[in-house]
Motif scaffolding. Structure first.
Motif, mmCIF file in Angstrom:
data_model
loop_
_atom_site.group_PDB
_atom_site.id
_atom_site.type_symbol
_atom_site.label_atom_id
_atom_site.label_comp_id
_atom_site.label_asym_id
_atom_site.label_seq_id
_atom_site.Cartn_x
_atom_site.Cartn_y
_atom_site.Cartn_z
ATOM 1 N N MET A 85 0.833 -1.207 0.000
ATOM 2 C CA MET A 85 0.000 0.000 0.000
ATOM 3 C C MET A 85 0.865 1.252 0.000
ATOM 4 S SD MET A 85 -1.149 -0.127 4.007
ATOM 5 C CE MET A 85 -1.565 -1.835 3.848
ATOM 6 N N VAL A 86 0.200 2.375 -0.178
ATOM 7 C CA VAL A 86 0.822 3.685 -0.071
ATOM 8 C C VAL A 86 0.648 4.153 1.364
ATOM 9 C CG1 VAL A 86 0.638 6.089 -0.816
ATOM 10 C CG2 VAL A 86 0.328 4.248 -2.474
ATOM 11 N N GLY A 87 1.674 4.708 1.942
ATOM 12 C CA GLY A 87 1.562 5.200 3.318
ATOM 13 C C GLY A 87 2.904 5.630 3.854
ATOM 14 N N VAL A 88 3.015 5.640 5.179
ATOM 15 C CA VAL A 88 4.247 6.022 5.856
ATOM 16 C C VAL A 88 4.735 4.810 6.640
ATOM 17 C CG1 VAL A 88 5.312 7.579 7.532
ATOM 18 C CG2 VAL A 88 3.519 8.429 6.016
ATOM 19 N N ALA A 89 5.988 4.419 6.418
ATOM 20 C CA ALA A 89 6.562 3.236 7.067
ATOM 21 C C ALA A 89 7.081 3.583 8.451
ATOM 22 C CB ALA A 89 7.692 2.681 6.206
ATOM 23 N N TYR A 90 6.880 2.670 9.377
ATOM 24 C CA TYR A 90 7.423 2.794 10.733
ATOM 25 C C TYR A 90 8.065 1.465 11.106
ATOM 26 C CZ TYR A 90 4.820 7.105 11.038
ATOM 27 O OH TYR A 90 4.349 8.373 10.814
ATOM 28 N N LEU A 91 9.323 1.504 11.527
ATOM 29 C CA LEU A 91 10.051 0.293 11.878
ATOM 30 C C LEU A 91 9.856 -0.092 13.341
ATOM 31 C CD1 LEU A 91 13.393 0.999 9.969
ATOM 32 C CD2 LEU A 91 11.270 -0.008 9.121
ATOM 33 N N THR A 92 9.244 0.788 14.130
ATOM 34 C CA THR A 92 9.023 0.543 15.554
ATOM 35 C C THR A 92 7.543 0.689 15.876
ATOM 36 O OG1 THR A 92 9.363 2.870 16.129
ATOM 37 C CG2 THR A 92 11.309 1.457 16.140
ATOM 38 N N PRO A 93 7.071 0.018 16.944
ATOM 39 C CA PRO A 93 5.664 0.158 17.314
ATOM 40 C C PRO A 93 5.339 1.554 17.842
ATOM 41 C CG PRO A 93 6.783 -1.397 18.781
ATOM 42 C CD PRO A 93 7.760 -0.991 17.736
ATOM 43 N N ASP A 94 6.334 2.222 18.427
ATOM 44 C CA ASP A 94 6.187 3.613 18.860
ATOM 45 C C ASP A 94 7.585 4.224 18.921
ATOM 46 O OD1 ASP A 94 7.246 3.481 21.738
ATOM 47 O OD2 ASP A 94 5.628 2.003 21.820
ATOM 48 N N PRO A 95 7.675 5.554 18.968
ATOM 49 C CA PRO A 95 8.994 6.204 18.874
ATOM 50 C C PRO A 95 10.000 5.788 19.951
ATOM 51 C CG PRO A 95 7.258 7.808 18.535
ATOM 52 C CD PRO A 95 6.589 6.526 18.955
ATOM 53 N N SER A 96 9.539 5.365 21.117
ATOM 54 C CA SER A 96 10.478 5.023 22.189
ATOM 55 C C SER A 96 10.835 3.541 22.238
ATOM 56 C CB SER A 96 9.890 5.461 23.536
ATOM 57 O OG SER A 96 8.694 4.754 23.790
ATOM 58 N N SER A 97 10.296 2.745 21.326
ATOM 59 C CA SER A 97 10.553 1.306 21.318
ATOM 60 C C SER A 97 11.624 0.933 20.301
ATOM 61 C CB SER A 97 9.269 0.544 20.972
ATOM 62 O OG SER A 97 8.303 0.743 21.957
ATOM 63 N N VAL A 138 13.787 1.112 3.760
ATOM 64 C CA VAL A 138 13.114 2.370 4.077
ATOM 65 C C VAL A 138 13.515 2.776 5.493
ATOM 66 C CG1 VAL A 138 11.124 1.968 2.583
ATOM 67 C CG2 VAL A 138 11.045 1.206 4.938
ATOM 68 N N ALA A 139 13.393 4.049 5.775
ATOM 69 C CA ALA A 139 13.652 4.565 7.121
ATOM 70 C C ALA A 139 12.316 4.784 7.823
ATOM 71 C CB ALA A 139 14.421 5.881 7.029
ATOM 72 N N SER A 140 12.344 4.745 9.128
ATOM 73 C CA SER A 140 11.132 4.975 9.898
ATOM 74 C C SER A 140 10.635 6.403 9.652
ATOM 75 C CB SER A 140 11.410 4.770 11.388
ATOM 76 O OG SER A 140 10.234 4.448 12.068
ATOM 77 N N GLY A 141 9.343 6.543 9.357
ATOM 78 C CA GLY A 141 8.753 7.847 9.075
ATOM 79 C C GLY A 141 8.818 8.236 7.609
ATOM 80 N N GLU A 142 9.351 7.373 6.775
ATOM 81 C CA GLU A 142 9.511 7.661 5.351
ATOM 82 C C GLU A 142 8.259 7.260 4.565
ATOM 83 O OE1 GLU A 142 12.249 5.786 1.796
ATOM 84 O OE2 GLU A 142 13.200 6.166 3.719
ATOM 85 N N PRO A 143 7.767 8.123 3.672
ATOM 86 C CA PRO A 143 6.632 7.750 2.824
ATOM 87 C C PRO A 143 7.039 6.638 1.859
ATOM 88 C CG PRO A 143 7.036 10.122 2.725
ATOM 89 C CD PRO A 143 8.177 9.505 3.458
ATOM 90 N N VAL A 144 6.115 5.713 1.604
ATOM 91 C CA VAL A 144 6.366 4.628 0.659
ATOM 92 C C VAL A 144 5.227 4.557 -0.343
ATOM 93 C CG1 VAL A 144 7.784 3.254 2.226
ATOM 94 C CG2 VAL A 144 5.330 2.889 2.178
ATOM 95 N N GLU A 145 5.548 4.137 -1.534
ATOM 96 C CA GLU A 145 4.577 3.955 -2.598
ATOM 97 C C GLU A 145 4.210 2.475 -2.678
ATOM 98 O OE1 GLU A 145 3.219 6.316 -4.557
ATOM 99 O OE2 GLU A 145 4.429 7.956 -3.766
ATOM 100 N N PHE A 146 3.114 2.166 -3.323
ATOM 101 C CA PHE A 146 2.711 0.790 -3.556
ATOM 102 C C PHE A 146 3.803 0.087 -4.361
ATOM 103 C CE2 PHE A 146 0.864 -2.425 -6.330
ATOM 104 C CZ PHE A 146 0.247 -3.240 -5.403
#
Length: 154
Positions: A85-97, A138-146
């Protein structure tokens, strides 16, 4: 002649998402209705600057890994994990994890390796196969395309 109803608020909301995330297009469908919003982005001026910044890192990483082809096109790698999907990738469940999975760690099929936020919904991205997560693309917080390569699992 039938008149098509247009939800201007939905269009504005999708346009705001495009602006906030830096994406170039987004599509939403519900039942028989489909709404696609796209914007033209001129990347000619930004492309040389973006290409110049990663080049030294890629050049320094190539001798260390001994595989100069890997950084060039991760989508052609047989272990590439594409974005569904299109969206924003996150490598962690929350910023402090810590990340869901560290690079170089074994993963099992179905294990969550990251999240993609789309339309304020966090979607789990699971490993499609068991193996070693060699690299995040990808980096955490980076937009990704389909279809963009998210990670490599060997």
């Amino acid at each position: 002649m039938s008149r098509m109803l247009v939800d201007k608020e939905a269009i504005r909301a999708l346009a705001d998402i495009l602006t906030d995330t830096g994406l170039t297009e987004i599509e939403v469908s519900e039942g028989d209705s489909r709404l696609r919003v796209a914007r033209n982005v001129t990347v000619q001026a930004a492309a040389p600057a973006a290409a110049a910044a990663p080049a030294p890192a890629a050049a320094s990483a190539a001798p260390a890994s001994g595989d100069a082809a890997a950084p060039a096109d991760p989508s052609s790698h047989p272990g590439a994990v594409p974005s569904p999907m299109v969206g924003v990738a996150y490598l962690t469940p929350d910023p402090s994890s810590p990340p869901f999975v560290q690079e170089g760690t074994q993963v099992s099929a179905g294990q969550t390796i990251m999240l993609i936020e789309a339309m304020k919904t966090f979607n789990q991205i699971k490993a499609p196969r068991a193996g070693k997560l060699v690299r995040y693309c990808v980096a955490s917080g980076e937009p990704v395309e389909f279809g963009a390569t998210l990670a490599i699992i060997e």
